[in-house]
Every structure is written in C-alpha cells, then in structure tokens.
Write a protein that holds these residues in place. Structure first.
Motif, PDB file in Angstrom:
ATOM      1  N   GLN A 117       1.343   3.091   2.539  1.00 18.55           N
ATOM      2  CA  GLN A 117       0.155   3.046   1.691  1.00 18.55           C
ATOM      3  C   GLN A 117      -0.239   4.447   1.222  1.00 18.55           C
ATOM      4  O   GLN A 117      -0.583   4.647   0.058  1.00 18.55           O
ATOM      5  CB  GLN A 117      -1.010   2.412   2.458  1.00 18.55           C
ATOM      6  CG  GLN A 117      -0.851   0.931   2.710  1.00 18.55           C
ATOM      7  CD  GLN A 117      -1.963   0.379   3.581  1.00 18.55           C
ATOM      8  OE1 GLN A 117      -3.045   0.950   3.672  1.00 18.55           O
ATOM      9  NE2 GLN A 117      -1.706  -0.745   4.239  1.00 18.55           N
ATOM     10  N   GLY A 132      -6.982  -5.178   6.536  1.00 23.95           N
ATOM     11  CA  GLY A 132      -5.964  -6.166   6.861  1.00 23.95           C
ATOM     12  C   GLY A 132      -5.943  -6.420   8.349  1.00 23.95           C
ATOM     13  O   GLY A 132      -6.397  -5.597   9.147  1.00 23.95           O
ATOM     14  N   SER A 152      -5.645 -14.962   6.813  1.00 25.76           N
ATOM     15  CA  SER A 152      -5.427 -14.005   5.734  1.00 25.76           C
ATOM     16  C   SER A 152      -4.906 -14.738   4.510  1.00 25.76           C
ATOM     17  O   SER A 152      -3.974 -15.545   4.612  1.00 25.76           O
ATOM     18  CB  SER A 152      -4.405 -12.949   6.166  1.00 25.76           C
ATOM     19  OG  SER A 152      -3.955 -12.202   5.056  1.00 25.76           O
ATOM     20  N   SER A 198      -7.884   0.435   2.719  1.00 23.11           N
ATOM     21  CA  SER A 198      -7.320  -0.915   2.809  1.00 23.11           C
ATOM     22  C   SER A 198      -7.935  -1.639   3.994  1.00 23.11           C
ATOM     23  O   SER A 198      -8.456  -1.019   4.923  1.00 23.11           O
ATOM     24  CB  SER A 198      -5.798  -0.871   2.973  1.00 23.11           C
ATOM     25  OG  SER A 198      -5.443  -0.354   4.242  1.00 23.11           O
ATOM     26  N   TYR A 246      -1.754  -6.292   3.158  1.00 24.63           N
ATOM     27  CA  TYR A 246      -3.012  -5.543   3.175  1.00 24.63           C
ATOM     28  C   TYR A 246      -3.661  -5.619   1.806  1.00 24.63           C
ATOM     29  O   TYR A 246      -2.979  -5.720   0.788  1.00 24.63           O
ATOM     30  CB  TYR A 246      -2.778  -4.070   3.531  1.00 24.63           C
ATOM     31  CG  TYR A 246      -2.875  -3.785   5.004  1.00 24.63           C
ATOM     32  CD1 TYR A 246      -4.018  -3.234   5.553  1.00 24.63           C
ATOM     33  CD2 TYR A 246      -1.814  -4.084   5.860  1.00 24.63           C
ATOM     34  CE1 TYR A 246      -4.114  -2.976   6.910  1.00 24.63           C
ATOM     35  CE2 TYR A 246      -1.897  -3.830   7.216  1.00 24.63           C
ATOM     36  CZ  TYR A 246      -3.049  -3.275   7.734  1.00 24.63           C
ATOM     37  OH  TYR A 246      -3.134  -3.038   9.079  1.00 24.63           O
TER      38      TYR A 246
END
Length: 326
Positions: free
Chosen positions: A49, A127, A232, A125, A293
């Motif tokens: 990321q 997640g 998710s 982010s 994510y």
C-alpha cells in the motif's frame, strides 16, 4: 528600549507568521525526497500500500517519494526513527496500529511516546485481520479448529507480525476464551510468516486480509473467519469470528500516515490534502481492494482521535489478558 519592548508582541507575531509562511513555502524542499518508512518486511500488505501511495504522491507533491522498510522489534525500529526525525514533512511513517495501540501495553519501555511523539496526518486504509489455518489442521470453521486444538494442546503454532501486535493479542484472546494451548511465534512482518505458514511450520495466523488472500491462493491455507463486526464486502463468503461465537474478536484494523511531533500546520495540511486526493483515486482504491483493504482518508484531527481510542481499547484488552510488559 521602551519602544522595542512595546513592539515586542508585534515582532513576535510577525515572526510566527513568517515561520508559518516558511512552513507553507518550504515543503517540500527541492531535491529532498519524502521518505515513507514501513516497520514491516517488504512484500506484505502495508508495504505494498505504501508503494502504491508513493507512486501517486510523487505527482501531487512534485518531488521524489521513496518507501524504506525498517522491520523488527514489533515495528518499534521504524517508529522510533520517525519520532527522532526533523518535523519537516520529509520523513513519514505508514503503520498499522501496533506501535501506537498494542506496543504501549506490552513493552515495558518504548523508544518513543505513542501519543505525544507524532503528528497523525491521515488514515490510509481499513481492513480486517483474518484467521487462517494450514491445510494440515482439520476443520473448516472456528468450532472444529478449537476442538482440534483442545485435543492437541501445545501442538499448534501461530505466527504473528510481531510480539505485542494485534495478530499476537488476538491469538491470546482466542486461547483464553476457549481454554486452548497454542505456541506463539513472532516474525518481523507478514511477508516473513507467509513462507512458514504455507510450508506448515506454523499452522495458524491472524493475517492481514491481503495476506490471507495470498495465502489461500497458494492452495495450502484456508480462511477460518474474519476479525470484524460484520463480513467484509471484499470477502463476502468468509464469516466473521463473531458469527461463529467468538467474543472480542471483532476489531477492524487501520493503517495510517504519521509524521514526527510538532510538524508545522501548513506542512500537515499540504500532506493531508495530497493524501486525501491520492487515496480517492480509482486506481489506488482498486490496488488496495486486491488485498481486501479499503483505501480511505481522514482529517488529522479525526485520525488523532482514532489513534487515542485504539490505544485505550487495547489497553483494556491487555489488562483483561493479564499481559505482562516485557
């Protein structure tokens, strides 16, 4: 002299204004790169990321942006380096909550102040972690996994991305809740765990969602459950551990950008505006989504609140677990 003293408040005010203006005009300094430090080994979701953001941030800041890995000591090496760096915006940290929320409650002494030693800039982010198991462990759900662990005390090794990290403490929470005996094996980062998990040298891990996806692609690992309040949207077929009866295993993780303490407000605003723009780009969101994510941003103030709340929440968890600071 009396005239100078009378003018002193005005002179100080002008000096402060000049400093603020310099902060606005001097960042970024020409030919000086912006360094983003990551306290984990290369190849994991946080590292990937950071590299995606760095590529786009170069354009927004019109300067070089480089990612440097400083793995080890549960991310304290990278975190401490950023805390000691000049507060000019050219040294940043991209980090999960571990150095700020978990380490303070598991380390007897840290080389930085988790709440006062940094300037939160923006979340990057969010997640979940995902409990994954090597195929040698029987069972497809939490209940079957717990039954096997109870029948085989001390035979399951679970890897984490550092002593005191959320991946470590979630394992402790599960072990305490279900009365099972597992062996904790800390690593320097998610990428380091991957080889041993796929090979079966460790059998379990609370992995970042992106890492969990990579593990499953190997064919040797399967997902048991998601650590989040609800499923998710990027892993809709994987039930949460809460759905399967677990308590307290529902805290979604975050990763964010920090600078050293006392950064000039104009520099913080410049970085925040650039990050907000980058994290909203469809290509960036798509790259983050590949690792399960969500790319998000926030104001510095909102992120500071998140950091403090996480610190307090994990303090309660560590106390409940009876964690002794090492």
């Amino acid at each position: 002299m009396r005239h100078v003293i009378a003018l002193l408040p005005l002179l100080l005010s002008l000096s402060a204004f000049a400093s603020g203006s310099a902060g606005a005009s001097n960042f970024p300094v020409p030919d000086k790169p912006v360094r983003i430090l990551v306290g984990l080994a290369p190849g994991g979701p946080t590292d990937l990321q950071a590299r995606v953001v760095a590529e786009h941030l170069r354009r927004e800041l019109n300067t070089h942006v480089v990612v440097e890995n400083r793995p080890g000591a549960s991310m304290t090496i990278a975190t401490a380096e950023v805390a000691r760096a000049p507060a000019d915006g050219h040294t940043l940290l991209y980090s999960p909550s571990t150095p700020f929320a978990q380490n303070p409650h598991t380390f007897a002494k840290l080389p930085y102040d988790p709440l006062k030693g940094f300037t939160p800039i923006s979340v990057g982010s969010v997640g979940p972690l995902v409990l994954v198991a090597h195929q040698s462990v029987p069972g497809d759900n939490l209940q079957q996994l717990v039954a096997y662990a109870k029948a085989n005390p001390g035979k399951l090794n679970y890897g984490s991305f550092g002593q005191g990290s959320s991946s470590h403490l979630f394992g402790q929470l599960m072990a305490k809740q279900y009365g099972i005996d597992m062996v904790h094996v800390p690593y320097k980062g998610a990428g380091d765990v991957q080889k041993d998990l796929i090979a079966g040298r460790v059998q379990l891990m609370f992995a970042a969602a992106g890492g969990a996806v990579q593990f499953v692609r190997s064919g040797n690992v399967r997902m048991i459950g998601v650590v989040a309040p609800q499923r998710s949207p990027l892993l809709p077929g994987v039930p949460t551990l809460a759905e399967q009866g677990a308590k307290g295993l529902d805290i979604e993780g975050w990763v964010g950008f920090f600078g050293p303490a006392h950064m000039p407000p104009a520099t913080v605003a410049r970085l925040n505006a650039a990050l907000v723009k980058v994290l909203a780009e469809p290509q960036v969101k798509s790259e983050f989504a590949k690792g399960a994510y969500e790319a998000v941003s926030s104001t510095p103030q909102a992120f500071a609140t998140t950091v403090r709340e996480s610190y307090e929440q994990w303090g309660r968890i560590a106390a409940d677990l009876g964690i002794q600071k090492d």
